[in-house]
Each structure stands twice: as structure tokens, then as C-alpha cells.
Scaffold this active site. Sequence first.
Site, mmCIF file in Angstrom:
data_model
loop_
_atom_site.group_PDB
_atom_site.id
_atom_site.type_symbol
_atom_site.label_atom_id
_atom_site.label_comp_id
_atom_site.label_asym_id
_atom_site.label_seq_id
_atom_site.Cartn_x
_atom_site.Cartn_y
_atom_site.Cartn_z
ATOM 1 N N SER A 181 0.848 -1.192 0.000
ATOM 2 C CA SER A 181 0.000 0.000 0.000
ATOM 3 C C SER A 181 0.879 1.236 0.000
ATOM 4 C CB SER A 181 -0.889 0.011 1.256
ATOM 5 O OG SER A 181 -1.538 1.263 1.420
ATOM 6 N N TYR A 210 -2.021 0.329 10.923
ATOM 7 C CA TYR A 210 -2.173 -0.140 9.548
ATOM 8 C C TYR A 210 -0.948 0.233 8.731
ATOM 9 C CZ TYR A 210 -3.658 -0.678 4.740
ATOM 10 O OH TYR A 210 -3.707 -1.042 3.409
#
Length: 254
Positions: A141, A154
Amino acid sequence: MSTKTAFITGTTSGFGLAIANRLASLGCNLIITGRRRERLETEAADIRSHYGVEVLPLCFDVRDREVCRQTVESLPERWKQIDLLINNAGLAAGATPVQDGDIDDWERMIDTNVKGLLYISRFVIPLMVKRKSGHVINISSIAGVEVYPSGNVYCATKHAVNAITKGMRIDLLKENIKVSSISPGAAETEFSLVRYHGDQEKADAVYKGIVPLNAEDIADAVEFIVTRPPHVNINDILLTPVRQANTYVYHREG
């Protein structure tokens, strides 16, 4: 591309589903995994019907180390000839400042995004090493490149994915195994709905005023990576919507 076998985690929706269909369209036989058995079985039947490839659905949770081991070790011999490993299973859970974080959410992300990826890799990669051939693609990501407000854990898990990917590339260099990653920016799948624990309004707000990436965009990146010549490895593809500059700067319409 010649007939290959791809092992893809997290294929019951989003990126994983699109990647599975794209690789099937390229003639790959598939091992697909996920936690939702009915969806997995339906997906397997649809792919077989549309593309005429072989599909082996395996319903399990990548967070369970022993189940991961048993699942890979019990594969029929012909399914152990794995050419592509797509570590796609992952999620975000919650978006709060670290001092207010839900520890259960933290553990869910760490167990899935980091430990789950490691478990599957640990049991599949040795099969590639035996054959001195293979390709690992980790779905990371933009959060693995830059941190954003309330993204703390995260972002940490995706930074870990990027570090693991770089380490894999060094360790597997002598084994003739390619290692790549894909780092998407804002992408509209079930991602935000899961992050906000089913709150559709909050999930929709993430993409308000922009045209986000979609699952097919990530499948495009996978196709590009796996169709390069044998002497070429794509280390990482970082892609964002046009209106996203980094993890938290957007230009929104309206």
C-alpha cells in the site's frame, strides 16, 4: 504466457477476485483462498466456466499458522508446482489516534497483514526454491511508504510488508525467484467498509470527490509484472488516483 499455477490469498472480493480472474484469463491454473466458503466455491466455478482453467479453492484463515502449514503440505503433488504466489490477503481495521486505538483491531491487522503473509510465504516459497523458479508478489500500500493521521498500526503493517519484500528479494536472489510488490493508493473495494466496521457512510466519504482506483487497476499491475521477460523484475509499482498526491493530500471536487 505458458500455463502456470498461481496461489492467491484473499480472493473472495476486491483485489484478490480481480487478480484471480485476470490470471485465469492469461491461462493460469489457480489455487484461491479465503475465509468465506460459499463465495470461494462460487468464484471457483465461475472461473472454471469462463476461462477453462483448473481452480482449487481452499477455505482457511491465513492468521492460523498451523492451518497454513497443513494446507500447503497437503496439496496434491501436481498443485505444489506453484509459479506465482500473490500475497493479497490484508485489511485495515479502525482509524483512530494511537492513544485511542482498539487493541483487537491492531492484532487483527498485524496477524493478517504481516504474520499471515509470512506464514503463507514460509510454506510456499520452499516449493519454489526446490525448482529454482517462481515469483512472489506482495500486495502492499502507499501506507507502506508514507504514514497518515490515525493510520498508525495499519501503516506500520504495510511498512513491514515493504521491508519483508525487500528482504525476500535479497534472500531469494540466488534461487532465481522474482519478488515484487504493488502499492495502491485510494482504491474502492470493501477496504473502507471493513475498516469502519460496516459504516457505509464513513466508507463512502473516503472517496468523495475523487475517482478512486478499482480492483481492475491492481489486476492490470499484476498482469504487467508477470508478463515481463525472464530477465526483468518489477520491484514495486506505486499507483494512485490522479487526484491523490500522497497518503493524505487529495484534490476533491465539490
